[in-house]
Design an enzyme around this catalytic site. Structure first.
Site, PDB file in Angstrom:
ATOM      1  N   ARG B  33       0.844  -1.190   0.000  1.00  0.00           N
ATOM      2  CA  ARG B  33       0.000   0.000   0.000  1.00  0.00           C
ATOM      3  C   ARG B  33       0.874   1.232   0.000  1.00  0.00           C
ATOM      4  NH1 ARG B  33      -3.927  -0.370   4.954  1.00  0.00           N
ATOM      5  NH2 ARG B  33      -3.527   1.865   5.061  1.00  0.00           N
ATOM      6  N   VAL B  36       4.846   1.016   0.468  1.00  0.00           N
ATOM      7  CA  VAL B  36       5.469   0.144  -0.536  1.00  0.00           C
ATOM      8  C   VAL B  36       5.493   0.853  -1.892  1.00  0.00           C
ATOM      9  CG1 VAL B  36       5.125  -1.965  -1.889  1.00  0.00           C
ATOM     10  CG2 VAL B  36       5.022  -2.059   0.606  1.00  0.00           C
ATOM     11  N   HIS B  37       4.391   1.483  -2.281  1.00  0.00           N
ATOM     12  CA  HIS B  37       4.354   2.157  -3.585  1.00  0.00           C
ATOM     13  C   HIS B  37       5.361   3.306  -3.645  1.00  0.00           C
ATOM     14  CE1 HIS B  37       0.764  -0.236  -4.230  1.00  0.00           C
ATOM     15  NE2 HIS B  37       0.886   0.051  -5.506  1.00  0.00           N
ATOM     16  N   LYS B  38       5.415   4.056  -2.568  1.00  0.00           N
ATOM     17  CA  LYS B  38       6.356   5.181  -2.524  1.00  0.00           C
ATOM     18  C   LYS B  38       7.785   4.648  -2.648  1.00  0.00           C
ATOM     19  CE  LYS B  38       7.219   9.313   0.306  1.00  0.00           C
ATOM     20  NZ  LYS B  38       8.512   9.079   0.930  1.00  0.00           N
TER      21      LYS B  38
END
Lengths: 293, 194
Positions: B33, B36-38
């Site tokens: 979420r 992790v995406h960043k």
């Protein structure tokens, strides 16, 4: 049913019930919604899955939703209790409930991004205290998920963008706007808690408090009761449906609450409660615990 | 009738999916979420390349349990709101070769364009369906960044069996979310004028 229990254990049980059992009025509302959608439609099947999930959660004593939310405690306490001791008991119960996986660790340090791991931290859990004259303790707990909290809004009327003035029709427009903008993001169908008036803070507090009402109850104020009914019907013409898949149930109810305000300010504060409307109440007196949902 | 998807899945399998299809997913995928995406955008992570190629990322912060042997399991695992990943999702698809994001609420035009260009889809799992979805997570194979990001934000590597979801954004430019939004807008404008 009343049980002899230590306060901390009673609070752990309160958290377990709120997290794993949807209240009967909410289950009934989901059932009515499922039955009102066309057979085999995506909306009807979605409601059926929601109900099946809630039943599975209750049977297996696991959280209805993985986002066990912000812990919001509303505590009314008699003269034999002290706030500091109540706070300690609530914090201890939150830690224990997290250890038992009734709660996800949900308290993140806003500076470092570090999760405290046990649902306690600065301002967490949130506890609202009211002192009462009569002895005994009532603890109401709401688990407020983040997805639905994110679609909450606060309006300052007049709001020219949506044409909302400083009257109940202006309030109506704010609510329509908030529900439209929320689409399915807040896990529709929602229950819309509304604070009218107050200052920015007390207005949101009033909106949250109204979410403790039963889904299908009637506002004691006839004018507000009429508006609640009208708004529920109007929001349901938006076609958003469960999870935003489309359908004739976009909200399960609208709950209006008001505060007096200063002449200069008129706030309309909207808290969106997701379909996993998790609440429970503990009544505690002389070491005896009773639970209500 | 649900369409079965086995992971890893190539472009052809994904292009055959259309909005409104109900799917059941089996195989190995990951959760991820906000953090992790960043991270995946700010770093070109070698391990992530191996893990994410031709699989799906599930927007989910689970409730987990660890047994005496140190093995993890999912207790409650419904989707989180996906739109928060809108700034990142398309780039993450492209860099790591992911084929789908699973979440709730749908995503925006950037992700829809990436789906069309790369051959990817957005799958909607039902929010709050935490117990039923956790039951289709058969094993937790691994976890990354647990210490740094915490339980909800860590990247969990999971094996799923018949995990149910609905295609709401396909690789042919169609989004159910955009359709519902447009339909509700007309009614919304009418109610404001009333």
């Amino acid at each position: 049913m009343a049980n002899q229990m230590e306060l901390k254990d009673a609070l752990v049980e309160l958290i377990r019930r709120a997290s794993t059992h949807l209240p009967p009025d909410q289950m009934a509302a989901l059932r009515r919604a499922a039955d009102s959608e066309p057979k085999e439609s995506m909306a009807q099947q979605t409601f059926e899955m929601m109900i099946a999930n809630a039943e599975a959660a209750a049977t297996s004593s696991t959280p209805t939703c993985q986002d066990t939310g912000t812990l919001l405690f509303y505590v009314d306490y008699g003269p034999e209790f002290r706030q500091r001791e109540l706070r300690e008991a609530i914090e201890a119960a939150a830690r224990e409930a997290t250890r038992r996986s009734y709660l996800r660790p949900n308290a993140v340090d806003s500076r470092s991004g570090k999760n405290s791991g046990d649902n306690t931290g600065i301002g967490a859990p949130y506890i609202h205290f009211e002192e009462e004259e009569k002895p005994g303790l009532r603890v109401r707990l709401m688990l407020k998920g983040g997805g639905s909290e994110n679609v909450g809004r606060q309006y300052t009327v007049p709001d020219s963008e949506i044409g909302a003035g400083r009257d109940l029709d202006g309030v109506r427009k704010c609510i329509i706007d908030a529900v439209f903008k929320a689409q399915g993001y807040g896990c529709a169908p929602g229950i819309i808690g509304v604070g009218i008036g107050g200052d920015r803070m007390s207005s949101f507090l009033a909106s949250k408090e109204s979410l403790f009402r039963k889904v299908d109850d009637t506002n004691p104020d006839p004018e507000l009761a009429k508006l609640e009914e009208q708004l529920t019907a109007e929001c349901n013409t938006l076609g958003i449906g469960p999870m935003g898949f489309g359908g004739s149930t976009s909200v399960l109810g609208v709950k209006l609450n008001f505060r007096h305000r200063v002449p200069a300010s008129f706030f309309v504060s909207i808290s969106y409660m997701c379909w996993a409307n998790r609440k429970a109440t503990l009544l505690y007196r002389n070491g005896t615990a009773e639970f209500e949902q | 009738m649900a369409k079965k998807i086995h992971l890893p899945a190539g472009e052809d399998a994904i292009r055959s999916l259309h909005c409104g299809d109900i799917v059941e997913i089996s195989g190995v995928m990951v959760t991820g979420r906000d953090n992790v995406h960043k991270y995946l955008i700010e770093n070109d992570d070698e391990m992530a390349h191996r893990l994410l190629k031709d699989t799906f990322i599930y927007h989910c912060g689970p409730v987990v349990k660890q047994n005496d042997k140190g093995e993890w399991s999912f207790v409650a695992a419904g989707p989180t709101t996906s739109i928060r990943e809108e700034p990142y999702q398309g780039k993450v698809f492209e860099r790591y070769g992911l084929r789908a994001a699973i979440g709730k609420g749908g995503m925006g035009p950037k992700t829809l364009a990436a789906c069309e260009q790369l051959g990817a889809v957005y799958l909607h799992a039902i929010g709050g369906l935490a117990v039923l979805l956790a039951r289709s997570v058969k094993r937790v194979l691994d976890v990354h960044w647990l210490e740094e990001f915490g339980t909800p934000e860590a990247m969990w590597v999971i094996e799923v069996e018949d995990f149910p979801a609905i295609v709401t954004m396909d690789s042919h430019g169609k989004s159910l979310h955009a359709e519902i939004l447009e339909k509700s807008r007309a009614q919304y404008e009418m109610l404001l004028k009333k």
